[in-house]
Design a protein around this motif. Sequence first.
Motif, PDB file in Angstrom:
ATOM      1  N   MET A   1     126.684 -40.035  25.781  1.00 39.66           N
ATOM      2  CA  MET A   1     126.194 -38.676  25.931  1.00 39.66           C
ATOM      3  C   MET A   1     126.989 -37.918  26.995  1.00 39.66           C
ATOM      4  O   MET A   1     127.480 -38.499  27.963  1.00 39.66           O
ATOM      5  CB  MET A   1     124.721 -38.687  26.333  1.00 39.66           C
ATOM      6  CG  MET A   1     123.818 -39.506  25.433  1.00 39.66           C
ATOM      7  SD  MET A   1     123.545 -38.710  23.847  1.00 39.66           S
ATOM      8  CE  MET A   1     122.516 -37.333  24.340  1.00 39.66           C
TER       9      MET A   1
ATOM     10  N   SER B   1     123.755 -32.666  26.703  1.00 41.05           N
ATOM     11  CA  SER B   1     123.651 -32.920  25.266  1.00 41.05           C
ATOM     12  C   SER B   1     122.332 -33.609  24.938  1.00 41.05           C
ATOM     13  O   SER B   1     121.642 -34.127  25.806  1.00 41.05           O
ATOM     14  CB  SER B   1     124.820 -33.785  24.800  1.00 41.05           C
ATOM     15  OG  SER B   1     124.788 -35.052  25.441  1.00 41.05           O
ATOM     16  N   ASN B   2     121.978 -33.613  23.658  1.00 46.31           N
ATOM     17  CA  ASN B   2     120.741 -34.256  23.223  1.00 46.31           C
ATOM     18  C   ASN B   2     120.961 -34.904  21.874  1.00 46.31           C
ATOM     19  O   ASN B   2     121.890 -34.572  21.139  1.00 46.31           O
ATOM     20  CB  ASN B   2     119.595 -33.247  23.160  1.00 46.31           C
ATOM     21  CG  ASN B   2     119.883 -32.111  22.197  1.00 46.31           C
ATOM     22  OD1 ASN B   2     119.786 -32.263  20.990  1.00 46.31           O
ATOM     23  ND2 ASN B   2     120.257 -30.940  22.732  1.00 46.31           N
TER      24      ASN B   2
ATOM     25  N   ARG C   1     107.049 -33.907  27.367  1.00 50.15           N
ATOM     26  CA  ARG C   1     108.308 -34.385  27.958  1.00 50.15           C
ATOM     27  C   ARG C   1     108.042 -35.572  28.869  1.00 50.15           C
ATOM     28  O   ARG C   1     107.010 -35.642  29.542  1.00 50.15           O
ATOM     29  CB  ARG C   1     108.987 -33.266  28.761  1.00 50.15           C
ATOM     30  CG  ARG C   1     109.429 -32.069  27.945  1.00 50.15           C
ATOM     31  CD  ARG C   1     109.684 -30.872  28.850  1.00 50.15           C
ATOM     32  NE  ARG C   1     110.683 -31.148  29.874  1.00 50.15           N
ATOM     33  CZ  ARG C   1     110.858 -30.410  30.965  1.00 50.15           C
ATOM     34  NH1 ARG C   1     110.084 -29.342  31.159  1.00 50.15           N
ATOM     35  NH2 ARG C   1     111.784 -30.714  31.851  1.00 50.15           N
TER      36      ARG C   1
ATOM     37  N   GLY D   1     117.539 -38.085  32.966  1.00 53.14           N
ATOM     38  CA  GLY D   1     117.388 -37.608  31.598  1.00 53.14           C
ATOM     39  C   GLY D   1     115.928 -37.447  31.252  1.00 53.14           C
ATOM     40  O   GLY D   1     115.036 -37.702  32.072  1.00 53.14           O
ATOM     41  N   GLU D   2     115.659 -37.010  30.034  1.00 55.38           N
ATOM     42  CA  GLU D   2     114.281 -36.847  29.599  1.00 55.38           C
ATOM     43  C   GLU D   2     114.178 -37.109  28.100  1.00 55.38           C
ATOM     44  O   GLU D   2     115.124 -36.903  27.335  1.00 55.38           O
ATOM     45  CB  GLU D   2     113.769 -35.439  29.900  1.00 55.38           C
ATOM     46  CG  GLU D   2     114.442 -34.337  29.099  1.00 55.38           C
ATOM     47  CD  GLU D   2     113.830 -32.960  29.345  1.00 55.38           C
ATOM     48  OE1 GLU D   2     112.966 -32.864  30.241  1.00 55.38           O
ATOM     49  OE2 GLU D   2     114.213 -32.007  28.637  1.00 55.38           O
TER      50      GLU D   2
ATOM     51  N   TYR E   1     111.839 -35.911  24.900  1.00 55.02           N
ATOM     52  CA  TYR E   1     110.965 -34.787  24.589  1.00 55.02           C
ATOM     53  C   TYR E   1     110.684 -34.743  23.087  1.00 55.02           C
ATOM     54  O   TYR E   1     111.441 -35.254  22.262  1.00 55.02           O
ATOM     55  CB  TYR E   1     111.578 -33.469  25.061  1.00 55.02           C
ATOM     56  CG  TYR E   1     112.893 -33.099  24.402  1.00 55.02           C
ATOM     57  CD1 TYR E   1     112.939 -32.212  23.330  1.00 55.02           C
ATOM     58  CD2 TYR E   1     114.093 -33.642  24.858  1.00 55.02           C
ATOM     59  CE1 TYR E   1     114.138 -31.868  22.731  1.00 55.02           C
ATOM     60  CE2 TYR E   1     115.295 -33.310  24.263  1.00 55.02           C
ATOM     61  CZ  TYR E   1     115.310 -32.425  23.203  1.00 55.02           C
ATOM     62  OH  TYR E   1     116.503 -32.097  22.606  1.00 55.02           O
TER      63      TYR E   1
ATOM     64  N   LYS F   1     113.364 -36.974  21.067  1.00 56.04           N
ATOM     65  CA  LYS F   1     114.784 -36.800  21.329  1.00 56.04           C
ATOM     66  C   LYS F   1     115.061 -37.099  22.807  1.00 56.04           C
ATOM     67  O   LYS F   1     114.155 -37.069  23.636  1.00 56.04           O
ATOM     68  CB  LYS F   1     115.232 -35.376  20.982  1.00 56.04           C
ATOM     69  CG  LYS F   1     114.909 -34.961  19.550  1.00 56.04           C
ATOM     70  CD  LYS F   1     115.458 -33.592  19.222  1.00 56.04           C
ATOM     71  CE  LYS F   1     116.960 -33.621  19.002  1.00 56.04           C
ATOM     72  NZ  LYS F   1     117.492 -32.336  18.504  1.00 56.04           N
ATOM     73  N   PHE F   2     116.328 -37.372  23.095  1.00 58.05           N
ATOM     74  CA  PHE F   2     116.746 -37.622  24.483  1.00 58.05           C
ATOM     75  C   PHE F   2     117.742 -36.563  24.911  1.00 58.05           C
ATOM     76  O   PHE F   2     118.652 -36.215  24.158  1.00 58.05           O
ATOM     77  CB  PHE F   2     117.396 -39.001  24.622  1.00 58.05           C
ATOM     78  CG  PHE F   2     117.931 -39.276  26.007  1.00 58.05           C
ATOM     79  CD1 PHE F   2     117.103 -39.757  27.006  1.00 58.05           C
ATOM     80  CD2 PHE F   2     119.275 -39.025  26.311  1.00 58.05           C
ATOM     81  CE1 PHE F   2     117.582 -40.003  28.281  1.00 58.05           C
ATOM     82  CE2 PHE F   2     119.762 -39.267  27.584  1.00 58.05           C
ATOM     83  CZ  PHE F   2     118.920 -39.753  28.566  1.00 58.05           C
ATOM     84  N   ARG F   3     117.549 -36.048  26.120  1.00 59.89           N
ATOM     85  CA  ARG F   3     118.478 -35.083  26.694  1.00 59.89           C
ATOM     86  C   ARG F   3     119.078 -35.660  27.975  1.00 59.89           C
ATOM     87  O   ARG F   3     118.357 -36.140  28.849  1.00 59.89           O
ATOM     88  CB  ARG F   3     117.789 -33.756  27.000  1.00 59.89           C
ATOM     89  CG  ARG F   3     118.730 -32.726  27.658  1.00 59.89           C
ATOM     90  CD  ARG F   3     118.011 -31.425  27.975  1.00 59.89           C
ATOM     91  NE  ARG F   3     117.686 -30.684  26.754  1.00 59.89           N
ATOM     92  CZ  ARG F   3     116.455 -30.453  26.332  1.00 59.89           C
ATOM     93  NH1 ARG F   3     115.409 -30.910  27.020  1.00 59.89           N
ATOM     94  NH2 ARG F   3     116.246 -29.774  25.214  1.00 59.89           N
TER      95      ARG F   3
END
Length: 689
Positions: free
Chosen positions: A4, A8-9, A98, A146-147, A149, A156-158
Motif C-alpha cells: 500500500m 490508498s485503500n 471505523r 491505518g484504519e 472502515y 476496507k483498509f486505508r
Amino acid sequence: MREMAKGSNVGLADLSDDTGSVIVSLRWSSATGDGDADVSVMLLNGDGKVRGDTDFFFYNHPAAPDGSVQLLGKAPTDGGSEDRISLDLTAVPPDVERIVVAASQYGGACFGELDDLRVTVADRGGETLLGFSIDDAGVESAFLFGELYRRGEEWKFRAIGQGYESGLAGLATDFGIDIVDDSADEDAAEGDPEAVQAVVEQRPSAQVPPSAAAEPRVTLPSQDTRGQEPDAGTTPRRTRGPRTAKKKVTLPRVAKKSLAENEAWRPARLFPAPTLKSDNERELRATSVLLSVMAEVPEFGRRLTAPFGAPAGRMQTFTEVTLPYGETPRRPDGVIRVERAGKLWTGLVETKTNGNPLRPEQVQDYMDIAARRGYEAVITLSNDVALEGCPPVAAKTDGRRKHKVALWHLSWAEVAHQAQMLIRHEGVGNAAHAWLLQELLSYLQHENSGCHGFQNMGPAWVPVRNGIDTETLCQGDRRAVEVVESWEQLIRQVCLRLGGELGQKVLPVQRAKRGVDPQTRRAALADGLCEDGRLTAELRIDSTPGVLTIVADLRTGKLRTSMEVMAPEGSYPLTSAKRLLRMLAEAPADLHVETLVEGGHGPRGTLERLRPEPADMLPKDGTRATGFRLSLFKGMGVTRGSAETGFIRSVDDVVDRFHAQVVAQLGPFERRPAGRSQPAEPAVAGAGA
C-alpha cells in the motif's frame, strides 16, 4: 501481498475469501535495541468519535467482551518487536464504522528514532494480505498507522501514516477522548478529592517511566454517566468518570496457611501427574487437561486461539477423534471448534511432551485432512519455542486447493505464561475459573507432566562445548548455528517465565543491522561463538532502568548477568555513587560494580569492598562518570542432571537471582532540584573523600 501507498485503500474481500477475522501487525526495529511503542485501537462511530470508554483499547484495556478486538501483545522479531491485534470483524457492533490502529511513545521518544515502521494485515488463515511501510517519521510521538472502515457490507483498509507531535494526548483528543494534564488534576483535586480517581492512566502506575510522569493522561468517557443530570442541591460532578467494568478475580501470590498436620501431606489435585508412566500417557493427559480448561475458561481459551484467527464464540474441545484419510484413518490428539453466528472454526491439535520432537510427516497428514474437510488450522504444541525463520516443523500447503489451512505453533511455556498472566495479574471472570487455571498451572509445572517447555540444548550442545574447550571448533560449523538457535529458544522461554511472574512485558533485544534476515544473523552469531566461546543475550524488562545482559562463557564455565545504570545529567558523581549504594543495601556482597566513564572503563570492585568507601567508585583523575555496570557471576552448574538440563537451570537461576536481588531494588537516581544553587562538591582526593 498488496503493498500500500500512503492514503490508498483496498477492499479486504478483493484480497481473500476469508476476512471475517484478521490479524493486524505493527512492527518496528532499532539497530541499538532501544525504543518501543504502545499500540492502541479505537472504535469510531459515524461522527468519527468513540462511543464510550469501552471503545478505546490499550495496554490496560486489551480486549472487548464480545471478542471483536483483542491486543495480543508483543512478539520479538529480529532487531525489534511486533504488536499483533486480533479483529473479529463479524463481531464489530453495527454502529461502529471505523477501526483506527495507532501507536504512541513516551518519555520524550519519537518515531523517527525507530526503523522499519510497518503495518500488515493477515486473514484468518495467517496469509499476509497487505502491507504499508512508513518511511517519513520524524519528531512525532504518536502515529496513526491505518484504519479498517465499512463500505456497505464490505470492510476496507486505508493506509494513513499520520503522525502527532503532541503524542497520545493529541491523537486521543481528535477522537473524543478527554485529556487531563497534571495541573488540571491538581486543581480538580482541590475542589473534589475524588476527581483524581476519574483519571485513567495510559500505562500502569508501576510501569510508567520517570521521564513520562509529566505527560498528559487519558480520561475515557464513562457510559454510566451519559445523559444523567446531577441531583438537585449537589455540586455538579464531572460527566466523565472511571471505568466501571466488572472486577475480575486474581489469586493471591501467597497461599493460605495449610491445615495439614505436617509437610508430608500433599494437597489433592484436580489433574494428578505422579502416576504417569509413559510419554503416550503424558501426551494424552496434557492434551485433555489443556483443552478442557480452554473450553471452560473463556478468557484463557480466547487468549490461546485468537492469534490463530479463531473468532470469539462458544468453544468446544475434543480428544480421541478419528478422521478418515485414505485407507488408514488418522487420529489427531485434539480438536478445537468455535461457533459464532452459525459458522464453525475448526483447528486440529498435535501435541508432544517431554521434549519429543514433532514428526513432519504426521503434521503433513493433518494439514491434508484439514484442507479436505474445510478446517481452518493445525496447531502444534511441544516443548520447543518457535523462532522467526525457523519453525519447529515444516509442512507444505497444496496451492491447488482453494481452501487454505494455517499451521501454528505453541510452546508449553507460552501456555503456562498465559495462565499465569490471567490468574496473577489480569484476572478472570470468577473464582472457579481462577482455581481451574491454578490447577492447570500446577499440573504443567509438575516434574512428571512433561510440559516444562524448552529443556534440552540439542545434540550439538556437547560437541560444540567440547570443540570450544579444545579450540577445534571452526567458523561455518552447522552445529554452532544449532546451538545459537537453542540459545534463542531458551532466552525466549526465560522472557515468558519472568514476564508471567512479574506481570510485565519482558522481551529479548536483538541488535542487528537493518534488513538482515534471521538465518544470516544467526550464522554471524555462530561464527562469534566459535571465535570467543560466548553466548550473549539481552532482555528488556518494563519499568527497569536498563537492559539485562546474560553472557554464557563456555570456555570458563561462567554465567554473568549485568545491567548498566546511567547517572542523571548534572548530578554530582559522589552523590550518584552514594545513592546507588543505598538502593543496593540488600544486594549480594559479591555484586561487582564497575564505573562507566567517557571513552572507557573506570574503577571496579565488589559491593562488599565499596560500601564503606563510596568514593572508591569514582576515577581519581577527574574523568566524568556516566553510569555504573552491575554484574553477578556464577558457575554453569552442569552437575545437576544432564549437561543440557544443568545449563538451562543455571540460566534460569542466575536471571531470577539477579532480578530479585539487584534489579528489583533499583529506582531512579535523585536529581538536583532545578533553579537551586548548591555548593560545589569537594574533589575526590582519596578513598576517604
